[in-house]
Design a protein around this motif. Structure first.
Motif, PDB file in Angstrom:
ATOM      1  N   UNK A 133      44.458  34.450  46.909  1.00 15.23           N
ATOM      2  CA  UNK A 133      43.011  34.319  46.994  1.00 15.23           C
ATOM      3  C   UNK A 133      42.465  35.437  47.877  1.00 15.23           C
ATOM      4  N   UNK A 134      41.453  36.110  47.400  1.00  9.37           N
ATOM      5  CA  UNK A 134      40.767  37.119  48.195  1.00  9.37           C
ATOM      6  C   UNK A 134      39.391  36.574  48.566  1.00  9.37           C
ATOM      7  N   UNK A 135      39.177  36.387  49.860  1.00  9.38           N
ATOM      8  CA  UNK A 135      37.934  35.788  50.350  1.00  9.38           C
ATOM      9  C   UNK A 135      37.244  36.789  51.265  1.00  9.38           C
ATOM     10  N   UNK A 136      36.019  37.121  50.934  1.00 10.18           N
ATOM     11  CA  UNK A 136      35.246  38.045  51.750  1.00 10.18           C
ATOM     12  C   UNK A 136      33.882  37.431  52.062  1.00 10.18           C
ATOM     13  N   UNK A 137      33.544  37.467  53.337  1.00 11.22           N
ATOM     14  CA  UNK A 137      32.250  36.945  53.788  1.00 11.22           C
ATOM     15  C   UNK A 137      32.014  35.515  53.319  1.00 11.22           C
ATOM     16  N   UNK A 138      33.081  34.728  53.379  1.00 14.58           N
ATOM     17  CA  UNK A 138      32.965  33.315  53.034  1.00 14.58           C
ATOM     18  C   UNK A 138      32.845  33.008  51.571  1.00 14.58           C
ATOM     19  N   UNK A 139      33.173  33.975  50.727  1.00 15.04           N
ATOM     20  CA  UNK A 139      33.079  33.770  49.276  1.00 15.04           C
ATOM     21  C   UNK A 139      34.385  34.198  48.619  1.00 15.04           C
ATOM     22  N   UNK A 140      34.856  33.399  47.655  1.00 15.45           N
ATOM     23  CA  UNK A 140      36.087  33.735  46.946  1.00 15.45           C
ATOM     24  C   UNK A 140      35.780  34.836  45.942  1.00 15.45           C
ATOM     25  N   UNK A 141      36.309  36.007  46.206  1.00 14.96           N
ATOM     26  CA  UNK A 141      36.058  37.150  45.344  1.00 14.96           C
ATOM     27  C   UNK A 141      37.016  37.219  44.170  1.00 14.96           C
ATOM     28  N   UNK A 142      38.261  36.750  44.380  1.00 14.51           N
ATOM     29  CA  UNK A 142      39.252  36.837  43.301  1.00 14.51           C
ATOM     30  C   UNK A 142      40.325  35.781  43.506  1.00 14.51           C
ATOM     31  N   UNK A 143      40.868  35.291  42.407  1.00 14.42           N
ATOM     32  CA  UNK A 143      42.001  34.355  42.430  1.00 14.42           C
ATOM     33  C   UNK A 143      42.988  34.802  41.368  1.00 14.42           C
ATOM     34  N   UNK A 144      44.196  35.124  41.781  1.00 13.53           N
ATOM     35  CA  UNK A 144      45.226  35.571  40.852  1.00 13.53           C
ATOM     36  C   UNK A 144      46.386  34.599  40.871  1.00 13.53           C
ATOM     37  N   UNK A 145      46.610  33.947  39.743  1.00 17.42           N
ATOM     38  CA  UNK A 145      47.773  33.082  39.579  1.00 17.42           C
ATOM     39  C   UNK A 145      48.928  33.967  39.148  1.00 17.42           C
ATOM     40  N   UNK A 146      49.863  34.177  40.046  1.00 14.83           N
ATOM     41  CA  UNK A 146      50.962  35.109  39.793  1.00 14.83           C
ATOM     42  C   UNK A 146      52.173  34.354  39.267  1.00 14.83           C
ATOM     43  N   UNK A 147      52.447  34.504  38.008  1.00 17.22           N
ATOM     44  CA  UNK A 147      53.666  33.937  37.416  1.00 17.22           C
ATOM     45  C   UNK A 147      54.710  35.046  37.440  1.00 17.22           C
ATOM     46  N   UNK A 148      55.734  34.839  38.276  1.00 16.61           N
ATOM     47  CA  UNK A 148      56.681  35.926  38.503  1.00 16.61           C
ATOM     48  C   UNK A 148      58.077  35.658  37.969  1.00 16.61           C
ATOM     49  N   UNK A 149      58.267  34.544  37.249  1.00 18.04           N
ATOM     50  CA  UNK A 149      59.564  34.358  36.603  1.00 18.04           C
ATOM     51  C   UNK A 149      59.784  35.481  35.599  1.00 18.04           C
ATOM     52  N   UNK A 150      61.014  35.943  35.426  1.00 15.95           N
ATOM     53  CA  UNK A 150      61.244  37.078  34.523  1.00 15.95           C
ATOM     54  C   UNK A 150      60.985  36.710  33.066  1.00 15.95           C
TER      55      UNK A 150
END
Length: 429
Positions: free
Chosen positions: A22-39
């Motif tokens: 989660x990237x949060x700037x100035x109290x607001x969620x700017x981005x959410x990346x669900x990282x699926x890293x299984x090969x």
């Protein structure tokens, strides 16, 4: 400017592994990346050069929770390619087999994996100390689902009785008759479960997605048929790849699917209910209406109620199919391979599952495509996470982490299926 980082090495109570940033700037969620890293698992490549009659058994190994859906959608694709029409008793027996998978998968998720989120427990074992009756209901439901898959499919996990054209053998009469008792017990347990989860407190959150599911006139969607959406989509399975596209994103090994020209969409229980809720079986329909599950639901936390309603529907459907079932000495039709392309869809517990096979005139697979529900839902899950995280952005790290994990479990993702979950990192600036 301050930065806060929350790390969760493993997301419990889902199938697979992954991470969330989660990237949060100035109290607001700017981005959410669900990282699926299984090969990547390369199942599509495994199919090439194999007999298409092997495709259902190979595809089943993609998932130990919903192998039936992979088998049946693979068979639908191969039978479509070879112009195979199976008799109604085979259609009904396949539907019964899929009912068993829905019952087992949804029962496991609703009672044992997801309910602890709403009641404040780390897991079902801890929850059982105070909610023993609910856990016992969940076990009775899962027992019934497993029994159906075992009796019809030949074993509980990765069934061995299915084949292109039908089944290798008809289920034993005595075991099918004995199954009715388990089904009756589970129906009562499922009805009680609907009432139980309908009473859970849920966050006041609303999300918006196009909903996509199979549609069958007069029936709740399970078996192969046309594909529809809440935005007016109505296509045959053969038009899937002309309508949907998968894209690679660098933060995940799962592809993101979208409707061409429109964007993300959601498949699964909430999509099925939105498109075909009136076709639920009687007790399931009554339970859905009593729980306020009519129409298009916008709160993803209510998905647990929809899944419990689908458990009850599948149990009622199984009882109906068992009542009409009769053994046969010829539970399959012969098939003749040919050079062709076939498309197959099915409603897995988690949503729409699509497969396509190209075969040569000897019946060998020359190309394959498999699109599981979780990869179709990943973009919508990320969109939900942005909404949920924004709603709880001022909460403590512990609360924010819990809400994000719960938001992911709302979709019951099968992450291993999607790799073609939760380390959580929050960047607060």
């Amino acid at each position: 400017m301050t930065t806060r980082t929350i790390a969760v090495d493993y997301l419990a109570r889902v199938e697979g592994e992954g991470a969330l940033k989660l990237t949060i700037r100035d109290g607001h969620v700017e981005d959410a990346q669900l990282k699926i890293f299984e090969p990547p698992r390369y199942f599509e490549a495994f199919m090439v050069g194999r007999a298409a009659t092997e495709a259902p058994d190979i595809a089943a190994r993609i998932c130990g929770i919903c192998p039936v859906a992979y088998q049946l959608s693979a068979m639908a694709a191969v039978e479509d390619a070879w112009d195979v029409t199976v008799p109604q008793p085979v259609v009904d027996l396949r539907r019964l087999l899929l009912c068993g998978e829905w019952i087992g998968s949804h029962g496991l998720h609703v009672i044992l994996l997801h309910a602890p989120d709403f009641l404040g427990y780390p897991d079902a074992v801890a929850m059982a100390q105070d909610h023993g009756d609910a856990v016992r209901r969940g076990l009775a439901i899962k027992k019934a689902g497993n029994a159906i898959v075992d009796i019809v499919g030949g074993r509980e996990i990765h069934p061995i009785n299915v084949r292109v054209g039908g089944f290798y053998s008809s289920p034993p009469r005595a075991r099918m008759e004995a199954l009715r008792k388990d089904i009756d017990i589970a129906i009562d347990a499922a009805a009680e479960a609907v009432d139980w989860v309908a009473g859970f407190d849920v966050p006041d959150v609303a999300t918006a997605h196009e909903r996509v599911a199979i549609t069958t006139p007069g029936a709740y969607p399970m078996a192969p048929d046309r594909i529809a959406s809440t935005e007016g989509l109505d296509i045959p399975p053969s038009a899937y790849e002309d309508t949907f596209v998968e894209e690679h994103h660098p933060h995940t090994t799962a592809l993101h699917a979208k409707v061409i020209g429109r964007g993300r969409y959601l498949t699964g229980p909430m999509a099925r209910l939105a498109l075909s809720g009136d076709a639920l079986n009687p007790r399931a329909l009554a339970g859905a209406r009593a729980a306020g599950m009519d129409g298009l639901l916008t709160n993803p936390y209510r998905s647990i109620v929809v899944r419990s309603v689908e458990v009850l529907h599948a149990l009622e459907e199984a009882a109906r199919l068992l009542a009409d079932w009769a053994p046969t000495d010829q539970p399959y039709v012969e098939v003749v391979p040919r050079e062709a392309t076939g498309h197959g869809v099915i409603e897995a517990p988690r949503g729409l599952l699509y497969q396509r096979y190209d075969t040569d005139d000897e019946g060998t697979v020359t190309a394959a495509k498999i699109v599981p529900p979780t990869s179709q839902n990943q973009a919508s899950i990320e969109a939900d996470l942005r909404v949920v995280a924004d709603a709880f952005v001022s909460a403590s790290d512990e609360v924010l982490q819990h809400r994000c994990e719960q938001a992911i479990r709302n979709h019951d993702p099968c992450i291993s299926c999607a790799t073609h979950f939760l380390r959580l990192e929050v960047d607060r600036q």
